[in-house]
Each structure stands twice: as structure tokens, then as C-alpha cells.
Design a protein around this motif. Structure first.
Motif, PDB file in Angstrom:
ATOM      1  N   UNK A 153      44.875  57.606  40.519  1.00  0.00           N
ATOM      2  CA  UNK A 153      45.222  56.757  39.323  1.00  0.00           C
ATOM      3  C   UNK A 153      43.758  56.713  38.538  1.00  0.00           C
ATOM      4  N   UNK A 154      43.537  57.242  37.402  1.00  0.00           N
ATOM      5  CA  UNK A 154      42.266  57.013  36.581  1.00  0.00           C
ATOM      6  C   UNK A 154      42.854  55.846  35.671  1.00  0.00           C
ATOM      7  N   UNK A 155      42.047  54.799  35.784  1.00  0.00           N
ATOM      8  CA  UNK A 155      42.448  53.624  35.204  1.00  0.00           C
ATOM      9  C   UNK A 155      41.168  53.018  34.472  1.00  0.00           C
ATOM     10  N   UNK A 156      41.348  52.507  33.095  1.00  0.00           N
ATOM     11  CA  UNK A 156      40.210  51.749  32.855  1.00  0.00           C
ATOM     12  C   UNK A 156      40.091  50.249  33.168  1.00  0.00           C
ATOM     13  N   UNK A 157      41.153  49.823  34.129  1.00  0.00           N
ATOM     14  CA  UNK A 157      41.016  48.528  34.669  1.00  0.00           C
ATOM     15  C   UNK A 157      41.588  47.523  33.887  1.00  0.00           C
ATOM     16  N   UNK A 158      41.748  47.601  32.724  1.00  0.00           N
ATOM     17  CA  UNK A 158      42.486  46.786  31.805  1.00  0.00           C
ATOM     18  C   UNK A 158      43.892  46.113  32.496  1.00  0.00           C
ATOM     19  N   UNK A 159      44.595  46.977  33.231  1.00  0.00           N
ATOM     20  CA  UNK A 159      45.686  46.603  33.861  1.00  0.00           C
ATOM     21  C   UNK A 159      45.540  45.517  34.682  1.00  0.00           C
ATOM     22  N   UNK A 160      44.433  45.402  35.317  1.00  0.00           N
ATOM     23  CA  UNK A 160      43.987  44.326  36.235  1.00  0.00           C
ATOM     24  C   UNK A 160      44.215  42.581  35.715  1.00  0.00           C
ATOM     25  N   UNK A 161      44.151  42.883  34.288  1.00  0.00           N
ATOM     26  CA  UNK A 161      44.284  41.509  33.700  1.00  0.00           C
ATOM     27  C   UNK A 161      45.738  40.665  33.735  1.00  0.00           C
ATOM     28  N   UNK A 162      46.795  41.678  33.919  1.00  0.00           N
ATOM     29  CA  UNK A 162      48.139  41.306  34.236  1.00  0.00           C
ATOM     30  C   UNK A 162      48.286  40.988  35.615  1.00  0.00           C
ATOM     31  N   UNK A 163      48.632  40.008  36.135  1.00  0.00           N
ATOM     32  CA  UNK A 163      48.625  39.547  37.756  1.00  0.00           C
ATOM     33  C   UNK A 163      49.643  40.243  38.148  1.00  0.00           C
ATOM     34  N   UNK A 164      50.868  40.670  37.532  1.00  0.00           N
ATOM     35  CA  UNK A 164      51.615  41.524  38.165  1.00  0.00           C
ATOM     36  C   UNK A 164      51.169  43.030  38.500  1.00  0.00           C
ATOM     37  N   UNK A 165      50.623  43.456  37.709  1.00  0.00           N
ATOM     38  CA  UNK A 165      49.704  44.980  37.759  1.00  0.00           C
ATOM     39  C   UNK A 165      48.750  44.838  38.703  1.00  0.00           C
ATOM     40  N   UNK A 166      47.813  43.630  38.818  1.00  0.00           N
ATOM     41  CA  UNK A 166      46.967  43.436  39.690  1.00  0.00           C
ATOM     42  C   UNK A 166      47.541  43.806  41.068  1.00  0.00           C
ATOM     43  N   UNK A 167      48.673  43.121  41.416  1.00  0.00           N
ATOM     44  CA  UNK A 167      49.191  43.102  42.837  1.00  0.00           C
ATOM     45  C   UNK A 167      49.645  44.250  43.146  1.00  0.00           C
ATOM     46  N   UNK A 168      50.441  44.879  42.023  1.00  0.00           N
ATOM     47  CA  UNK A 168      50.882  46.371  42.214  1.00  0.00           C
ATOM     48  C   UNK A 168      49.763  47.317  42.611  1.00  0.00           C
ATOM     49  N   UNK A 169      48.578  47.154  41.937  1.00  0.00           N
ATOM     50  CA  UNK A 169      47.553  48.049  42.107  1.00  0.00           C
ATOM     51  C   UNK A 169      46.978  47.905  43.407  1.00  0.00           C
ATOM     52  N   UNK A 170      46.770  46.351  44.006  1.00  0.00           N
ATOM     53  CA  UNK A 170      46.339  46.259  44.978  1.00  0.00           C
ATOM     54  C   UNK A 170      47.162  46.763  46.232  1.00  0.00           C
ATOM     55  N   UNK A 171      48.366  46.470  46.234  1.00  0.00           N
ATOM     56  CA  UNK A 171      49.383  46.912  47.019  1.00  0.00           C
ATOM     57  C   UNK A 171      49.316  48.386  47.195  1.00  0.00           C
ATOM     58  N   UNK A 172      49.391  49.141  45.983  1.00  0.00           N
ATOM     59  CA  UNK A 172      49.321  50.580  46.271  1.00  0.00           C
ATOM     60  C   UNK A 172      47.877  50.996  46.803  1.00  0.00           C
ATOM     61  N   UNK A 173      46.720  50.282  46.481  1.00  0.00           N
ATOM     62  CA  UNK A 173      45.617  50.953  46.933  1.00  0.00           C
ATOM     63  C   UNK A 173      45.472  50.692  48.450  1.00  0.00           C
ATOM     64  N   UNK A 174      46.253  49.637  48.808  1.00  0.00           N
ATOM     65  CA  UNK A 174      45.835  49.372  50.238  1.00  0.00           C
ATOM     66  C   UNK A 174      46.896  50.309  51.078  1.00  0.00           C
ATOM     67  N   UNK A 175      47.895  50.997  50.433  1.00  0.00           N
ATOM     68  CA  UNK A 175      48.739  51.897  50.949  1.00  0.00           C
ATOM     69  C   UNK A 175      48.459  53.242  50.472  1.00  0.00           C
TER      70      UNK A 175
END
Ligand code: SF4
Length: 289
Positions: A131-153
């Protein structure tokens, strides 16, 4: 679509959802997933952005994406071309699409299905999902968790970090989102220990190179993020790499942004390597001119 004939990103602006390209940072064939076939949608307005203005009547369709992805992957396999990655990028910021989560899941499933159907396939042996991202999705708590879980997996998350100072952020990314807020959220993501790669564009804007203050602040910021990530992640890694890349393709706002001399990118990489070494942090620093 013919894998061997695709050499640039222009099919995205024609409404393509799947667009195979040869990528310098992926070092080979990358199959792009574009969640915005109708128009560009992004929370940044980078002067070096390669997406040219366009408008189509085409909407994103998960069904079309799945069929086209499968077909492009099979074509590459038939031609014995290793697929380096399936990459979510396209005409904007992927996390701003309501289809992002389901499309990510679909890509993972198709990769697994094809691997099972063609067990031992060398072309799929190292296919990453990026995923190439500018990181602004991290401001949304749900997206933060989704990306964290996906990156950990297993998701390879390439996070844009063009600027450490507000002035350069305004020049390079031209976003309405407060720089401080975004950096703070990126800091939290690093401190969570989720693995990711930092990507920084180094170029000139209006003939100006990044100022000295920006260079120093960037080296300090990346070193701090690497330290926070390593502390949380332990020996397994944290920040996978830092990619410093230059402007190599035309952009609609040319000549607002221009390529910086190669030595400038190398100098930046050397400064960061020295700071990381001093902090006893082991993070590869790569340069793509
Ligand atoms: S973040 Fe990416 S898609 Fe958005 S404007 Fe910048 S380069 Fe373009």
C-alpha cells in the motif's frame, strides 16, 4: 491488457482498475490497483504528483477488479515474469476509498488462491501486497487499526514522509491537514511497532531545494520514528526501510517541481545513515534517482 507492453502509469487515467507497470522501487513487475477509475481523489496536492487531470464515467467495481487482477497475474505467470507485488496506489490516496478494505482482502485472497492452484509457482513466490499511502488515513481510528493489523499480518505499507517542517510540508504536500496532527499520528503508528517503510520525495519546487532546516529536521524525525518503532517492535524490525526517491516522471504541474541533482539525494541518505548508526539502529536507506 498485455503485461509485456505496459511500461507506464497512463492507463490509470483511462479508468483502468488494474495496471501492470515495471517499478524501479519494486525492482520488477508491479500490478497496480487503482481504486479511483473516475477521477483523482487525494488529501494532498503534491506539485510532483504524476496523475494528470481526467474524468471518466467508470466507477470502481470489486468484481471487475478481481477478474482483472486474476487475469493480469495469470498472464504474467504464463510469461514466466515474477510478480514483485500487487500495489495499491493509483489515482489518489487509496485509504480514502470506501472500497479499500474489501479490495485489500480480495487481493490477498486472489494471491493465495493462485498460489494454491499453481503450487510452487516461482512467479508468485515473493509477491508482496503493498500500500502506498500519504498517511492521512491514520487520522481515522478505524483505518489506523485496520492498517496496523494489516501491516502486522504481511501488508507492506509504504508511508509518505516528504517533510519534517511545516514550511516544507506546505510546499511539498499542499494539504489542509495540520502537519503537527499528521506527524503525531505517524509517531503513534511507529510506536505501535507495526512495520512500515518510509518514502520521501526529494526534489526542487519553484527552483528551490529543501532548506537546511528541513534536512536537519527530517534526519532527526526519521531517526526518532525508527527508535520508537524498534523499541516497540524489538529485534524483528519495525521500520523496514527508508526510500529516498527523486522526480523521474512528468507531472501536470511541471515545471513547478523538478528533479534534484543526484548528489543531493545521496547526501541526504548519507546523513540519515550516519544518524541511524549513531543511534545503533539498523534500517536500510535506499536511494531511487
Ligand atoms: S499523495 Fe500521491 S496521489 Fe496524492 S497528490 Fe501526492 S503524489 Fe499525488
Amino acid at each position: 491488457m498485455t503485461i509485456g507492453a505496459v511500461a507506464d502509469h497512463r492507463s490509470r487515467e483511462g479508468g483502468a482498475i488494474i495496471y501492470p507497470v515495471y517499478s524501479r522501487r519494486s525492482a520488477g513487475l508491479s500490478i497496480g490497483v487503482n481504486l479511483f477509475p473516475d477521477t483523482k481523489i487525494c488529501s494532498f496536492d503534491c506539485p510532483y504528483c504524476e496523475v494528470f487531470p481526467f474524468k471518466t464515467d467508470l466507477g470502481f467495481s470489486l468484481k471487475t477488479m478481481k477478474a482483472a487482477l486474476r487475469s493480469a497475474m495469470l498472464e504474467a505467470m504464463e510469461q514466466n515474469i515474477p510478480i514483485r507485488d500487487i500495489c495499491f496506489s493509483g489515482n489518489g490516496e487509496p485509504t480514502m476509498s470506501v472500497h479499500f478494505a474489501e479490495a485489500l482482502e480480495a487481493a490477498k485472497n486472489i494471491r493465495s488462491e493462485l498460489y494454491l492452484e499453481h503450487r510452487g509457482s516461482l512467479q508468485l513466490a515473493e509477491t508482496k501486497i503493498v500500500l502506498i499511502t500519504n498517511g492521512t488515513g491514520l487520522l481515522d481510528p478505524l483505518m489506523f487499526d485496520l492498517l496496523k493489523n494489516a501491516a502486522n499480518n504481511g501488508l507492506y505499507l509504504w508511508l509518505k514522509l516528504d517533510a519534517a517542517t511545516e514550511d516544507w510540508y506546505k510546499t511539498m504536500d499542499k494539504s489542509d491537514i495540520a502537519h503537527e496532527t499528521l506527524l503525531s499520528r505517524i509517531g503513534e503508528f511507529a510506536a505501535s511497532g507495526a512495520p512500515f517503510t518510509i518514502q520521501t520525495m526529494v526534489c526542487m519546487v519553484k527552483g528551490q531545494l529543501p532548506p537546511e532546516k528541513e534536512k536537519t529536521a527530517w534526519v532527526r524525525l526519521v531517526t526518532e520514528l525508527a527508535a520508537a518503532s524498534a523499541a516497540a517492535h524489538g529485534a524483528r524490525g519495525g521500520i523496514r526501510a527508508v526510500q529516498i526517491y527523486g522526480k523521474a516522471r512528468p507531472a501536470p504541474e511541471d515545471p513547478l517541481a523538478e528533479a534534484a541533482p543526484a548528489a543531493i539525494l545521496e547526501e541526504r541518505a548519507e546523513q540519515l545513515r550516519a544518524a541511524l548508526a549513531e543511534a545503533a539502529l539498523s534500517v536500510p536507506v535506499e536511494v531511487y534517482q
